[in-house]
Design a protein around this motif. Structure first.
Motif, short mmCIF file in Angstrom:
data_model
loop_
_atom_site.label_atom_id
_atom_site.label_comp_id
_atom_site.label_asym_id
_atom_site.label_seq_id
_atom_site.Cartn_x
_atom_site.Cartn_y
_atom_site.Cartn_z
N LEU A 17 71.92 -72.89 38.90
CA LEU A 17 71.98 -74.34 38.85
C LEU A 17 73.36 -74.92 39.05
CD1 LEU A 17 69.52 -75.00 35.92
CD2 LEU A 17 69.09 -74.75 38.34
N VAL A 18 74.48 -74.21 38.73
CA VAL A 18 75.79 -74.82 38.79
C VAL A 18 76.72 -74.10 39.75
CG1 VAL A 18 75.69 -75.84 36.52
CG2 VAL A 18 76.46 -73.51 36.77
N ILE A 19 76.17 -73.47 40.80
CA ILE A 19 76.98 -72.80 41.80
C ILE A 19 77.02 -73.68 43.04
CG2 ILE A 19 77.25 -70.70 43.14
CD1 ILE A 19 75.29 -69.42 41.11
N ALA A 20 78.20 -73.91 43.62
CA ALA A 20 78.30 -74.72 44.82
C ALA A 20 79.50 -74.28 45.64
CB ALA A 20 78.43 -76.20 44.45
N ILE A 129 73.46 -77.77 44.55
CA ILE A 129 74.21 -76.52 44.71
C ILE A 129 74.30 -76.26 46.20
CG2 ILE A 129 74.25 -74.07 44.17
CD1 ILE A 129 72.25 -74.99 41.83
N PHE A 130 75.48 -76.44 46.76
CA PHE A 130 75.63 -76.39 48.20
C PHE A 130 75.58 -74.96 48.73
CE2 PHE A 130 77.27 -80.47 46.94
CZ PHE A 130 76.78 -81.30 47.92
N PRO A 163 70.59 -76.35 50.46
CA PRO A 163 71.12 -76.39 49.10
C PRO A 163 70.01 -76.25 48.06
CG PRO A 163 70.96 -78.61 49.94
CD PRO A 163 70.58 -77.70 51.09
N LEU A 164 70.38 -75.89 46.86
CA LEU A 164 69.48 -75.94 45.71
C LEU A 164 69.65 -77.30 45.05
CD1 LEU A 164 70.10 -72.45 44.06
CD2 LEU A 164 68.27 -73.10 45.61
N VAL A 165 68.55 -77.89 44.61
CA VAL A 165 68.60 -79.20 43.95
C VAL A 165 67.80 -79.14 42.66
CG1 VAL A 165 68.08 -81.65 44.13
CG2 VAL A 165 68.88 -80.40 46.15
N LEU A 166 68.43 -79.49 41.56
CA LEU A 166 67.77 -79.57 40.27
C LEU A 166 67.61 -81.04 39.90
CD1 LEU A 166 66.92 -78.03 37.59
CD2 LEU A 166 69.22 -78.55 36.79
N ASP A 167 66.38 -81.48 39.70
CA ASP A 167 66.14 -82.85 39.28
C ASP A 167 66.50 -83.01 37.80
OD1 ASP A 167 65.26 -83.65 41.76
OD2 ASP A 167 63.14 -83.33 41.30
N LEU A 168 67.23 -84.09 37.46
CA LEU A 168 67.67 -84.36 36.10
C LEU A 168 67.03 -85.63 35.58
CD1 LEU A 168 71.50 -83.64 36.53
CD2 LEU A 168 69.73 -82.05 35.74
N GLN A 191 62.86 -73.47 43.67
CA GLN A 191 64.19 -73.28 44.23
C GLN A 191 64.39 -71.82 44.62
OE1 GLN A 191 66.19 -76.08 44.79
NE2 GLN A 191 64.19 -76.92 44.28
N SER A 192 65.10 -71.60 45.73
CA SER A 192 65.11 -70.28 46.37
C SER A 192 66.49 -69.66 46.47
CB SER A 192 64.52 -70.40 47.79
OG SER A 192 64.57 -69.17 48.46
#
Length: 230
Positions: A17-20, A129-130, A163-168, A191-192
């Motif tokens: 979730l917090v890698i970019a 997460i880019f 990118p990975l996207v987490l909805d908040l 998410q993949s």
């Protein structure tokens, strides 16, 4: 010296979730306590219900269900400066009669970006997460008894441009995934992560893996609720 975070998962799951990448765009958000004070500091994400992770290969579908998980991260009040510092997930079993242990290599991961991006009837913000990001490296060791495989080691990362996207969701959002939980939340929906080319991949490993699950998100160690605004 490498730093490791050990999980009982066949995929990265909530740890991505917090890698970019360092090429992320400037974030556009204000993270505050519910009282309106800007918040920069540690946050903790804890799963609400099970987290499921799925991959498909020549072995068929491999699905893992995890009952417990905690992610500790850091974030700046403007949505920048995200880093994943610790990962603990447990109680994970797979549909092949075994377990899976994941090692997140070279923690902490940094560069996550939060943006205020409300959707009518849905989220308040998004964590992006880019990709691609060659630094992400997740090792999964699976036991698959019903397939007669005592140990299978797989390696995953972010190798595509998607990118990975987490909805908040803010604490007061009536549309958050688990309305009976009073805290802010995040959700993963398929998410993949992709199989890495180094180390040399095992062809029996799924080419990609996806994660689904819901998480509550609070300040740590205070447990204070947080919200994301413009």
């Amino acid at each position: 010296m490498k730093k490791f975070g050990r999980l009982a998962l066949p995929t990265l799951g909530a740890s991505a979730l917090v890698i970019a990448s360092a090429t992320a765009a400037l974030a556009s958000a204000t993270i505050t306590t519910t009282g309106g004070t800007p918040y920069s500091g540690e946050v903790r994400a804890t799963n609400i219900g099970n987290v499921t992770l799925t991959g498909v290969s020549a072995l068929g579908s491999i699905v893992t269900t995890c009952t417990s998980g905690t992610l500790d991260a850091y974030v700046d009040s403007d949505g920048t400066g995200g880093s994943l510092n610790n990962v603990e997930l447990s109680g994970c079993t797979n549909n092949r009669g075994g377990t899976t242990t994941i090692t997140a290599i070279d923690l902490p991961y940094s560069g996550g970006q939060v943006d205020y991006a409300p959707v009518s009837g849905g989220r308040d913000a998004a964590l992006t997460i880019f990709a691609p990001n060659p630094t992400v490296h997740i090792q999964a060791v699976l036991t698959l008894p019903t397939l007669g495989i005592p140990s299978l080691t797989c390696h995953y990362g972010l190798s595509t441009s998607t990118p990975l996207v987490l909805d908040l969701f803010n604490p007061g959002n009536a549309n958050k995934p688990v309305i009976t939980n009073s805290h802010g939340q995040g959700t993963l929906a398929g998410q993949s992560l992709q199989r890495r080319t180094s180390p040399t991949p095992d062809a029996r490993c799924p080419a990609s893996v996806s994660a689904n699950g819901n998480f509550q998100i609070v300040a740590h160690p205070s447990g204070a609720d947080l919200q994301v605004g413009p």
